[in-house]
Design an enzyme around this catalytic site. Structure first.
Site, PDB file in Angstrom:
ATOM      1  N   CYS A  17      43.556  19.243  52.821  1.00 15.07           N
ATOM      2  CA  CYS A  17      42.063  19.611  52.579  1.00 15.07           C
ATOM      3  C   CYS A  17      41.292  18.632  53.410  1.00 15.07           C
ATOM      4  O   CYS A  17      40.159  19.053  54.211  1.00 15.07           O
ATOM      5  CB  CYS A  17      41.570  20.069  51.160  1.00 15.07           C
ATOM      6  SG  CYS A  17      41.766  18.342  50.003  1.00 15.07           S
ATOM      7  N   HIS A  75      39.424  17.956  45.875  1.00 16.80           N
ATOM      8  CA  HIS A  75      39.466  18.918  46.831  1.00 16.80           C
ATOM      9  C   HIS A  75      38.237  19.000  47.665  1.00 16.80           C
ATOM     10  O   HIS A  75      37.256  18.856  46.967  1.00 16.80           O
ATOM     11  CB  HIS A  75      40.129  20.304  46.241  1.00 16.80           C
ATOM     12  CG  HIS A  75      40.211  21.336  47.265  1.00 16.80           C
ATOM     13  ND1 HIS A  75      41.147  21.397  48.117  1.00 16.80           N
ATOM     14  CD2 HIS A  75      39.376  22.607  47.810  1.00 16.80           C
ATOM     15  CE1 HIS A  75      41.183  22.257  48.868  1.00 16.80           C
ATOM     16  NE2 HIS A  75      40.440  23.035  48.699  1.00 16.80           N
ATOM     17  N   HIS A  90      38.493  26.148  53.760  1.00 16.50           N
ATOM     18  CA  HIS A  90      39.386  24.803  53.448  1.00 16.50           C
ATOM     19  C   HIS A  90      40.813  25.223  53.613  1.00 16.50           C
ATOM     20  O   HIS A  90      41.171  26.223  53.910  1.00 16.50           O
ATOM     21  CB  HIS A  90      39.103  24.710  51.978  1.00 16.50           C
ATOM     22  CG  HIS A  90      39.306  25.911  51.066  1.00 16.50           C
ATOM     23  ND1 HIS A  90      40.025  25.570  49.748  1.00 16.50           N
ATOM     24  CD2 HIS A  90      39.208  27.155  51.122  1.00 16.50           C
ATOM     25  CE1 HIS A  90      40.296  26.712  49.250  1.00 16.50           C
ATOM     26  NE2 HIS A  90      39.775  27.735  50.095  1.00 16.50           N
TER      27      HIS A  90
END
Length: 228
Positions: free
Chosen positions: A133, A184, A196
């Protein structure tokens, strides 16, 4: 014709009977001669035709038993259709691309869209090696000259904090976590969606920020620079 036997001594009576029946016999013989051949010799009875037996029905094989892969495959097809719908919704039009050609944020978004489908790789930070990520976010913003920290928790200290989700703009970084601990990060692309690299086994994709798993895990957002 059977002859009538009379007692001996009655010869005259036999002669009279013979004379009486002779014309009858002659008439019968003439009638028989005048009959057509087919009447005298009728053709043999035609054998009864039998209907051709109907072909035996071909047995239908029973349906194949569901394999253990049936449900996962169906789930994969549904996920693919959902991803295609997301791409159609999220991808900018040609006019939007042309309008934002001079904007660094628009250029970053275009670069991010070009990476859709790239496999997730833990620690990855390039299209060739794959992305995690923060590796994805860092790579995208380096293409417009912005260097970010390597991990998502450190990225959450950059730029300006955006308090309300309703105030999000394209290019904002959106952060997720549990119990306030960020783990994240993604890039907001507008329309309540963000791009993402989700997790191991998944590819770079677009997800909803307004419903579902990620909506519940949302923590905050950061704006690196104002879009033009």
């Amino acid at each position: 014709m059977k002859t009538v036997d009379l007692p001996h001594g009655h010869t005259a009576s036999r002669n009279r009977l013979r004379r009486r029946f002779s014309p009858l016999l002659v008439a019968l013989a003439l009638c028989a001669a005048s009959l057509p051949t087919w009447a005298m010799n009728p053709p043999p009875a035609k054998a009864a035709e039998t209907a051709e037996p109907a072909a035996a029905p071909v047995p239908t094989p029973p349906p194949a038993a569901a394999t253990p892969d049936a449900l996962p495959l169906a789930a994969q097809l549904q996920a693919l259709q959902k991803a295609q719908a997301q791409l159609q919704t999220a991808a900018p039009s040609r006019e939007q691309q042309d309008a934002g050609a001079g904007s660094p944020i628009k250029a970053a978004l275009q670069r991010a869209f070009s990476l859709l489908g790239t496999p997730y790789r833990y620690g990855g930070s390039s299209p060739e090696a794959g992305f995690d990520c923060s590796g994805l976010v860092g790579y995208v913003f380096r293409t417009i000259g912005i260097d970010l920290p390597r991990v998502s928790r450190a990225m959450a200290r950059e730029g300006t904090r955006i308090i309300s989700r309703d105030a999000l703009a394209e290019g904002d970084l959106v952060f997720f976590g549990r119990r306030g601990r960020i783990d994240h990060v993604g890039i907001y692309i507008g329309n309540g969606q963000f791009l993402h690299a989700p997790r191991s086994g998944r590819d770079v994709t677009v997800s909803s920020l307004t419903s579902g798993y990620w909506a519940q895990k949302y923590v905050e957002a950061r704006r690196l620079m104002a879009g033009e």
